[in-house]
Every structure is written in structure tokens, then in C-alpha cells.
Design an enzyme around this catalytic site. Sequence first.
Site, PDB file in Angstrom:
ATOM      1  N   SER A  71      37.183  68.120  65.185  1.00 30.66           N
ATOM      2  CA  SER A  71      37.207  68.215  66.380  1.00 30.66           C
ATOM      3  C   SER A  71      35.595  67.393  67.190  1.00 30.66           C
ATOM      4  O   SER A  71      35.713  67.316  68.636  1.00 30.66           O
ATOM      5  CB  SER A  71      36.777  69.336  66.785  1.00 30.66           C
ATOM      6  OG  SER A  71      37.984  70.005  66.505  1.00 30.66           O
ATOM      7  N   LYS A  74      36.359  64.884  69.928  1.00 29.69           N
ATOM      8  CA  LYS A  74      36.405  65.321  71.298  1.00 29.69           C
ATOM      9  C   LYS A  74      35.612  64.835  71.971  1.00 29.69           C
ATOM     10  O   LYS A  74      35.062  64.684  73.018  1.00 29.69           O
ATOM     11  CB  LYS A  74      36.377  67.543  71.545  1.00 29.69           C
ATOM     12  CG  LYS A  74      38.000  67.395  70.656  1.00 29.69           C
ATOM     13  CD  LYS A  74      37.814  69.111  70.633  1.00 29.69           C
ATOM     14  CE  LYS A  74      39.270  69.259  70.163  1.00 29.69           C
ATOM     15  NZ  LYS A  74      39.285  70.952  69.050  1.00 29.69           N
ATOM     16  N   SER A 132      36.289  74.101  72.161  1.00 34.03           N
ATOM     17  CA  SER A 132      36.930  72.886  70.695  1.00 34.03           C
ATOM     18  C   SER A 132      38.279  73.629  71.236  1.00 34.03           C
ATOM     19  O   SER A 132      39.307  73.412  70.480  1.00 34.03           O
ATOM     20  CB  SER A 132      36.296  73.498  70.034  1.00 34.03           C
ATOM     21  OG  SER A 132      37.069  71.935  69.177  1.00 34.03           O
ATOM     22  N   LYS A 249      28.906  68.822  70.170  1.00 33.01           N
ATOM     23  CA  LYS A 249      29.530  69.604  69.596  1.00 33.01           C
ATOM     24  C   LYS A 249      30.581  69.314  67.948  1.00 33.01           C
ATOM     25  O   LYS A 249      29.729  68.535  67.590  1.00 33.01           O
ATOM     26  CB  LYS A 249      30.715  68.133  70.012  1.00 33.01           C
ATOM     27  CG  LYS A 249      31.971  68.856  69.711  1.00 33.01           C
ATOM     28  CD  LYS A 249      32.964  69.503  70.942  1.00 33.01           C
ATOM     29  CE  LYS A 249      33.951  70.115  70.235  1.00 33.01           C
ATOM     30  NZ  LYS A 249      34.449  71.038  68.859  1.00 33.01           N
TER      31      LYS A 249
END
Length: 299
Positions: A71, A74, A132, A249
Site C-alpha cells: 500500500s 497509495k 489505507s 505511509k
Amino acid sequence: MITGIKGTRLRKAVAVAVTSGAMLATGALTAAPAQAVTAPSIVAKGGYVMNNGTAKTLYTKAADTPLSTGSTTKIMTAKVVLAQSNLNLDKKVTIQKAYSDYVVANNASQAHLIVGDKVTVRQLLYGLMLPSGCDAAYALADTYGSGTTRAARVANFVAKMNTAAKSLRLTHTHFDSFDGIGNGNNYSTPRDLTKIASSAMKNATFRTVVKTKSYTAKTITKTGSTRTMTAWTNTNTLLSSYSGAIGIKTGSGPEAHYCLVFAATRNGKTVIGTVLASTSITQRATDATRLLNYGFATS
């Protein structure tokens, strides 16, 4: 008046004392050799750290080896959205059943968006980056991709992600999804991901979102009433555990294992970096903490 042998000795002693005093004043005698800072050992397969202000590389471990990104993908999703011309962060997006079906089918992380609700782009960005949410990622890709069908719009959005990577001159990065749930062709390197994140951090909205620990969205239901969503909590534990942490992140997955793109600011200096393929949620935070400490000690 100083005369004789004793006088000569005294003059020399005074001269030595004066010279020594000057050296002490300048720190010439007190300056100890700088202690070499030992590069840390991390469990993650790949790692990279740089000074965000100067782009100076501070640490590498398999920094240019392509790995699955999970993820952390993203980050680029958000960057592409925020790069849209005439972007309206208050634009409302209606949540489609396809987004909900997608996260269920993939057992994916989600923001638990409700089908039929109207959610602003700003809220979707929080839903994308904090819990997320793959449902939020799908909504953004569907909204900001071009095409007459949802599949075409998503494909176009992913193409924009790859175009953005090329514009940053990244040669070891490729995206085949908007959220990291790819088809085996979604990869980057610790160095490349750090560069993507550094570029994204130039955007004020992105910076605000990724340093937020918790966010409660108020959406509009099908009937026009206001729904207060359950608060989204940021999956980045460094925001609470590391002084000066400002993002960015997390990522995880069967292939990606545990990843973290991180940044912190101390005394006006920002250190930014990435760890890919660590062994657990706790270990990726430990790896990142070691790299941040090393980065601040060496930048």
C-alpha cells in the site's frame, strides 16, 4: 623588567600560556576526533534514507532492488490526484457498489465507505492514507481517470501513475494498480519510493493528511442526512512513537511483507526514507526508527 635566565624562562612561559589560551579559545585543543556513527542493521530487505532538503543519500541497503510495494503505492495515487489541474478538494464523489465489492473480494484494507454516500475528495484522501482504504483508492482512480467505462478510467489513472514515475526519472518503478493489489507487475525500490514521497511532500494537502493520526469524516447519505463515520486511525505508528515524525505511509501484503515510507523533522532538518519487506508491523517501525536516528546523526 625581566632579566637573566629566570627572566627568559618566564617570558617563554608567558608566551606558551598566551598561545595555549588562544588555542583553547578557538577550540583547537579541545576538539576531539568526531566519533564515527555506525550504520544500523535493519531486518528489511531494502532500505534508503536521504536528507529531504539536500537530497543527499545517507543510507542504502539494496536501495535499487525492485520489490513489491504493497500500500505504499497509495503515495503515488494521492500524488496523481493532487496534481490534477483545477482540483476541487470539496468535490463530492458518490460511493459505488463496485468499490465495496472490490475490497470484499480482495480482503483488502478499507475505509468502510458506505455505498450511496457522497464523500469529498479531501475525505477520500484521508480514507486512502490513514486506514489505507482500497475502497477510497478505487473511488479516486475512478474519478480522476479518463474513459467511458470504469475499467478504462482505472487503466488511465494507473497510466498517469506510471507517467508521473517517468517524470521523476525513476527507472525501477512500475505500477499496475491504484492501491498495491497488483497483478505481479507493481514494484519500486527504496530509493525510488523515497523520491516519490519527497515529491509528494511538496504538496501542503498531502503533508497535512499524512501527519494526521486520526480523522473523522462526515459524509452525506442517499437521503441527504449527515453520517458521522467511525474515525480513521493512521496505520503509521511512528506518528506516536517517534519525536518529529511527519508521515508517510505503511504497506503490507503477502509479497510485499511489511513496508514503511517515513519522514521526520528535527531542528529544521527533514530526513525521509523507505524500508521494504520487513518481517512485521513492529519490525518495520524499529527498522525505520534506526534509519531516522542514523539519518539525523549523519546528515
